[in-house]
Design an enzyme around this catalytic site. Structure first.
Site, short mmCIF file in Angstrom:
data_model
loop_
_atom_site.label_atom_id
_atom_site.label_comp_id
_atom_site.label_asym_id
_atom_site.label_seq_id
_atom_site.Cartn_x
_atom_site.Cartn_y
_atom_site.Cartn_z
N ASP A 25 -130.72 39.83 -103.49
CA ASP A 25 -131.29 41.18 -103.64
C ASP A 25 -131.28 41.92 -102.30
OD1 ASP A 25 -132.40 43.30 -104.95
OD2 ASP A 25 -134.42 42.48 -105.04
N TRP A 30 -129.96 47.80 -97.88
CA TRP A 30 -129.19 47.54 -96.65
C TRP A 30 -128.29 48.75 -96.37
CZ3 TRP A 30 -124.08 47.31 -95.21
CH2 TRP A 30 -123.80 46.65 -94.02
N HIS A 42 -123.06 46.40 -101.47
CA HIS A 42 -122.53 45.36 -102.37
C HIS A 42 -121.31 44.68 -101.74
CE1 HIS A 42 -125.36 46.43 -105.38
NE2 HIS A 42 -124.81 47.58 -105.74
N LEU A 136 -118.19 21.57 -104.27
CA LEU A 136 -119.30 22.42 -104.74
C LEU A 136 -119.02 23.02 -106.12
CD1 LEU A 136 -121.99 23.94 -103.86
CD2 LEU A 136 -120.47 25.83 -103.23
N ARG A 193 -134.79 33.84 -102.93
CA ARG A 193 -134.66 35.24 -103.28
C ARG A 193 -134.76 36.07 -102.02
NH1 ARG A 193 -136.32 38.95 -108.25
NH2 ARG A 193 -135.58 40.91 -107.37
N GLU A 212 -138.49 24.64 -106.32
CA GLU A 212 -139.24 25.21 -105.18
C GLU A 212 -138.73 26.63 -104.95
OE1 GLU A 212 -141.63 23.80 -103.37
OE2 GLU A 212 -141.53 21.88 -104.42
C1 FPP Z 1 -128.70 43.28 -105.51
O1 FPP Z 1 -128.81 44.37 -104.69
C2 FPP Z 1 -127.37 42.86 -105.89
C3 FPP Z 1 -126.73 43.08 -107.09
C4 FPP Z 1 -127.22 43.90 -108.18
C5 FPP Z 1 -125.52 42.42 -107.48
C6 FPP Z 1 -124.35 42.47 -106.63
C7 FPP Z 1 -124.16 41.27 -105.83
C8 FPP Z 1 -123.13 41.15 -105.02
C9 FPP Z 1 -122.13 42.22 -104.90
C10 FPP Z 1 -123.00 39.93 -104.20
C11 FPP Z 1 -121.67 39.29 -104.42
C12 FPP Z 1 -121.59 38.33 -105.48
C13 FPP Z 1 -120.46 37.77 -106.00
C14 FPP Z 1 -120.58 36.48 -106.70
C15 FPP Z 1 -119.11 38.38 -105.90
P1 FPP Z 1 -129.58 45.67 -105.20
O2 FPP Z 1 -128.54 46.68 -105.58
O3 FPP Z 1 -130.53 45.33 -106.29
O4 FPP Z 1 -130.34 46.08 -103.90
P2 FPP Z 1 -131.66 46.97 -103.78
O5 FPP Z 1 -132.77 46.19 -104.40
O6 FPP Z 1 -131.82 47.11 -102.30
O7 FPP Z 1 -131.38 48.27 -104.47
#
Ligand code: FPP
Length: 255
Positions: A25, A30, A42, A136, A193, A212
Site C-alpha cells: 500500500d 508516494w 505504481h 520461491l 502491510r 504475525e
Molecule cells: C496500493 O497503492 C497498490 C495497488 C492498488 C496495487 C498496485 C501494486 C503494484 C503496482 C505493485 C506491483 C505488483 C505486481 C505484482 C506487478 P495505493 O494506490 O492504494 O496507494 P495509496 O493508498 O497511497 O493511494
C-alpha cells in the site's frame, strides 16, 4: 533501488518466515508527495515488488504472496484501473524471463475472468513457463478478495456434496483448505502491510488465523531490502504460540 545496492551490508536474521504475505500500500501517496501522477507510484511499486521477490528468493523463503489488486479495486476510476492492467501486462511480459532465471514459480489467485483475454493469456503463459521452478513460490493475488475465495470454496464444496462425492461430516478445516485458491501453500507466517493502515482489507481471511502482522508507515515504493530485513528482524523476535502457553512453547524450543 537503494535497497538493492545496500544488500551486501544488510544483516538478515537467522529465523525467517517460510511464507510471507504483503499488502503493498502507498503507491498513490508516494507519487502525490512528489507531485507525480498516481501511476508513477505504481510503476515504482513494481520495482519494489521485484526487489522484495528476488530478496525472498535468495534467502530461501518458500512462498511470497503479494496483494496486487483487490476485488474492491475494480471500483477505482476506470483510467487508473486500465493503467494498472496495462502495468500488470507489461510487468508479466518483462519479468517472466527473470523469474525463470531465478527459479521462481509464479501463480495468480483471484477471479481472473474479469481480466481482458489478453491479460488472462499472458498470465497463463507466465504460469506455464515457470511451472517447473522449484525455488520461491510467488503468488500474485489480483482481482482477489478473501470473501471471494471463501465463497468460491463454499460453492465448490456444496457442488461436491450435491453430487454425492463429499459428506457434510467430511468438511473439516483441512477440507476447506483444499478448496481455497491457496490450497497448496502453507498459511502465511508473516503479513507485512506498508503505507500506514492497520487492517487486512479482505486479503487472506481464513489463512491469516495464526499469522504475525507487521505494519509499517513506509510507502510501498520505498520498501526495499533494508525495510524487508527490518520486518524479518521484528518477526524473529516474536514468539509464535499457535494457541499454546508460553511455557509449552519454551519447552518445545528446548527439546
Ligand atoms: C496500493 O497503492 C497498490 C495497488 C492498488 C496495487 C498496485 C501494486 C503494484 C503496482 C505493485 C506491483 C505488483 C505486481 C505484482 C506487478 P495505493 O494506490 O492504494 O496507494 P495509496 O493508498 O497511497 O493511494
Amino acid at each position: 533501488m537503494s535497497g538493492d545496492q545496500n544488500r551486501e551490508t544488510i544483516v538478515w536474521p537467522e529465523v525467517l518466515p517460510q511464507h510471507v504475505a504483503i499488502v503493498m500500500d502507498g503507491n498513490g501517496r508516494w507519487a502525490q508527495a512528489r507531485s507525480l501522477p498516481r501511476h508513477a507510484g505504481h510503476r515504482e511499486g513494481v520495482q519494489s515488488a521485484r526487489v522484495v521477490t528476488e530478496a525472498c528468493g535468495r534467502l530461501g523463503i518458500k512462498a511470497l504472496t503479494l496483494f496486487a489488486f483487490s476485488s474492491e479495486n475494480w471500483q477505482r476510476p476506470a483510467s487508473e484501473v486500465s493503467l494498472l492492467m496495462e502495468l500488470f501486462l507489461r510487468a508479466l511480459q518483462r519479468e517472466t524471463s527473470r523469474l525463470v532465471r531465478n527459479n521462481i514459480r509464479l501463480r495468480l489467485i483471484g477471479d481472473r475472468s474479469r481480466f481482458s483475454q489478453r491479460l488472462q493469456d499472458e498470465i497463463a503463459a507466465a504460469e506455464e513457463l515457470t511451472a517447473g521452478n522449484t525455488g520461491l513460490q510467488l503468488t500474485v493475488a489480483a482481482s482477489y478478495g478473501g470473501r471471494w475465495d471463501l465463497t468460491q470454496a463454499t460453492a465448490a464444496i456444496a457442488r461436491e456434496v450435491q453430487a454425492g462425492r463429499l459428506t457434510p461430516e467430511e468438511i473439516t478445516p483441512e477440507c476447506i483448505n483444499r478448496y481455497l485458491s491457496t490450497a497448496d501453500l502453507p498459511d502465511p507466517d508473516l503479513l507485512i502491510r506498508t503505507g500506514g493502515e492497520r487492517r487486512i482489507s479482505n486479503f487472506l481471511l481464513w489463512q491469516f488465523a495464526y499469522t504475525e502482522f507487521y505494519f509499517t508507515d513506509v510507502l510501498w515504493p520505498d520498501f526495499r531490502a533494508p525495510e524487508l530485513a527490518q520486518a524479518f528482524a521484528d518477526y524473529a523476535r516474536r514468539q509464535r504460540r499457535l494457541g499454546r502457553t508460553a511455557e509449552q512453547v519454551e519447552r518445545l524450543q528446548r527439546a
